[in-house]
Scaffold this motif. Structure first.
Motif, PDB file in Angstrom:
ATOM      1  N   LYS A   1      72.411  60.328  54.318  1.00 50.94           N
ATOM      2  CA  LYS A   1      73.061  60.450  53.017  1.00 50.94           C
ATOM      3  C   LYS A   1      72.066  60.825  51.916  1.00 50.94           C
ATOM      4  CE  LYS A   1      77.012  57.818  54.247  1.00 50.94           C
ATOM      5  NZ  LYS A   1      78.079  56.985  53.873  1.00 50.94           N
ATOM      6  N   ILE A   2      70.851  60.332  52.016  1.00 50.34           N
ATOM      7  CA  ILE A   2      69.823  60.706  51.042  1.00 50.34           C
ATOM      8  C   ILE A   2      69.478  62.185  51.201  1.00 50.34           C
ATOM      9  CG2 ILE A   2      67.385  60.394  50.448  1.00 50.34           C
ATOM     10  CD1 ILE A   2      67.843  57.361  51.049  1.00 50.34           C
ATOM     11  N   GLU A   3      69.299  62.633  52.430  1.00 48.65           N
ATOM     12  CA  GLU A   3      68.989  64.047  52.667  1.00 48.65           C
ATOM     13  C   GLU A   3      70.131  64.937  52.182  1.00 48.65           C
ATOM     14  OE1 GLU A   3      68.130  64.096  56.850  1.00 48.65           O
ATOM     15  OE2 GLU A   3      66.059  63.443  56.534  1.00 48.65           O
ATOM     16  N   LYS A   4      71.353  64.516  52.413  1.00 43.14           N
ATOM     17  CA  LYS A   4      72.525  65.281  51.961  1.00 43.14           C
ATOM     18  C   LYS A   4      72.548  65.343  50.436  1.00 43.14           C
ATOM     19  CE  LYS A   4      77.570  65.220  52.284  1.00 43.14           C
ATOM     20  NZ  LYS A   4      78.723  64.486  52.804  1.00 43.14           N
ATOM     21  N   SER A   5      72.264  64.225  49.774  1.00 45.91           N
ATOM     22  CA  SER A   5      72.235  64.195  48.307  1.00 45.91           C
ATOM     23  C   SER A   5      71.121  65.074  47.759  1.00 45.91           C
ATOM     24  CB  SER A   5      72.049  62.763  47.795  1.00 45.91           C
ATOM     25  OG  SER A   5      73.161  61.975  48.098  1.00 45.91           O
ATOM     26  N   GLU A   6      69.954  65.018  48.398  1.00 46.70           N
ATOM     27  CA  GLU A   6      68.837  65.854  47.958  1.00 46.70           C
ATOM     28  C   GLU A   6      69.160  67.329  48.114  1.00 46.70           C
ATOM     29  OE1 GLU A   6      65.634  64.303  50.329  1.00 46.70           O
ATOM     30  OE2 GLU A   6      65.098  62.810  48.804  1.00 46.70           O
TER      31      GLU A   6
ATOM     32  N   THR B   1      72.156  68.687  48.087  1.00 45.92           N
ATOM     33  CA  THR B   1      73.160  69.010  47.065  1.00 45.92           C
ATOM     34  C   THR B   1      72.500  69.186  45.709  1.00 45.92           C
ATOM     35  OG1 THR B   1      74.862  67.785  48.277  1.00 45.92           O
ATOM     36  CG2 THR B   1      75.274  68.195  45.940  1.00 45.92           C
ATOM     37  N   LEU B   2      71.590  68.294  45.375  1.00 46.79           N
ATOM     38  CA  LEU B   2      70.882  68.372  44.103  1.00 46.79           C
ATOM     39  C   LEU B   2      70.028  69.636  44.035  1.00 46.79           C
ATOM     40  CD1 LEU B   2      70.177  67.112  41.386  1.00 46.79           C
ATOM     41  CD2 LEU B   2      68.401  65.790  42.541  1.00 46.79           C
ATOM     42  N   SER B   3      69.347  69.944  45.113  1.00 47.65           N
ATOM     43  CA  SER B   3      68.513  71.145  45.173  1.00 47.65           C
ATOM     44  C   SER B   3      69.364  72.400  44.975  1.00 47.65           C
ATOM     45  CB  SER B   3      67.783  71.204  46.508  1.00 47.65           C
ATOM     46  OG  SER B   3      67.004  72.363  46.601  1.00 47.65           O
ATOM     47  N   ASN B   4      70.509  72.450  45.636  1.00 48.13           N
ATOM     48  CA  ASN B   4      71.413  73.591  45.480  1.00 48.13           C
ATOM     49  C   ASN B   4      71.928  73.691  44.052  1.00 48.13           C
ATOM     50  OD1 ASN B   4      71.141  74.377  48.143  1.00 48.13           O
ATOM     51  ND2 ASN B   4      72.943  73.243  48.817  1.00 48.13           N
ATOM     52  N   LEU B   5      72.184  72.568  43.434  1.00 43.10           N
ATOM     53  CA  LEU B   5      72.657  72.559  42.054  1.00 43.10           C
ATOM     54  C   LEU B   5      71.584  73.091  41.112  1.00 43.10           C
ATOM     55  CD1 LEU B   5      74.841  71.761  39.989  1.00 43.10           C
ATOM     56  CD2 LEU B   5      73.817  69.489  39.939  1.00 43.10           C
ATOM     57  N   VAL B   6      70.339  72.670  41.329  1.00 40.44           N
ATOM     58  CA  VAL B   6      69.224  73.134  40.494  1.00 40.44           C
ATOM     59  C   VAL B   6      69.038  74.640  40.670  1.00 40.44           C
ATOM     60  CG1 VAL B   6      66.704  73.024  40.203  1.00 40.44           C
ATOM     61  CG2 VAL B   6      68.055  70.909  40.408  1.00 40.44           C
ATOM     62  N   LEU B   7      69.071  75.124  41.914  1.00 38.68           N
ATOM     63  CA  LEU B   7      68.922  76.549  42.158  1.00 38.68           C
ATOM     64  C   LEU B   7      70.056  77.341  41.532  1.00 38.68           C
ATOM     65  CD1 LEU B   7      67.742  76.542  45.882  1.00 38.68           C
ATOM     66  CD2 LEU B   7      66.364  77.056  43.856  1.00 38.68           C
ATOM     67  N   SER B   8      71.247  76.823  41.614  1.00 44.25           N
ATOM     68  CA  SER B   8      72.412  77.480  41.018  1.00 44.25           C
ATOM     69  C   SER B   8      72.286  77.538  39.501  1.00 44.25           C
ATOM     70  CB  SER B   8      73.693  76.727  41.417  1.00 44.25           C
ATOM     71  OG  SER B   8      74.798  77.253  40.745  1.00 44.25           O
ATOM     72  N   THR B   9      71.826  76.459  38.918  1.00 47.73           N
ATOM     73  CA  THR B   9      71.655  76.406  37.463  1.00 47.73           C
ATOM     74  C   THR B   9      70.581  77.393  37.020  1.00 47.73           C
ATOM     75  OG1 THR B   9      72.293  74.076  37.464  1.00 47.73           O
ATOM     76  CG2 THR B   9      71.139  74.870  35.513  1.00 47.73           C
ATOM     77  N   LYS B  10      69.480  77.460  37.755  1.00 44.21           N
ATOM     78  CA  LYS B  10      68.387  78.388  37.400  1.00 44.21           C
ATOM     79  C   LYS B  10      68.854  79.836  37.497  1.00 44.21           C
ATOM     80  CE  LYS B  10      64.344  75.612  38.513  1.00 44.21           C
ATOM     81  NZ  LYS B  10      63.171  75.482  39.408  1.00 44.21           N
ATOM     82  N   SER B  11      69.665  80.143  38.497  1.00 39.16           N
ATOM     83  CA  SER B  11      70.115  81.527  38.662  1.00 39.16           C
ATOM     84  C   SER B  11      71.116  81.928  37.584  1.00 39.16           C
ATOM     85  CB  SER B  11      70.722  81.734  40.045  1.00 39.16           C
ATOM     86  OG  SER B  11      71.936  81.009  40.166  1.00 39.16           O
TER      87      SER B  11
END
Length: 87
Positions: A68-73, A75-85
């Motif tokens: 669950k921690i890896e899944k959350s990380e 998801t968070l990483s994808n969100l950050v990348l999406s926001t940056k793009s």
């Protein structure tokens, strides 16, 4: 009443009350504990388990938390990348 078992298995005290991630897996071994309303009954049930059974549910809990921690990380990483793009 504190016992050596309570101390040795302190990491299992939180999950006997509820899922720390609020996202219960179908095979969660702690579901049976959540059906009990009295906290001391939950501790008694935990203490009544064999050392082997406690070790099994500990490993299952640790693996679940890791997943669950890896899944959350991720998801968070994808969100950050999406926001940056989108900048």
């Amino acid at each position: 009443m504190a016992t050596v078992i309570n101390i040795d298995y302190a990491d299992l005290v939180i999950p006997i009350s509820s899922c720390p991630f609020h996202d219960v897996e179908a095979d969660c071994p702690f579901i049976e504990f959540w059906e009990l309303t009295d906290y001391f009954e939950k501790l008694e049930r935990l203490n009544s388990l064999s050392v082997e059974k406690k070790d099994v549910i500990r490993m299952q809990h640790q693996n679940c938390m890791k997943m669950k921690i890896e899944k959350s990380e991720a998801t968070l990483s994808n969100l950050v990348l999406s926001t940056k793009s989108n900048l």
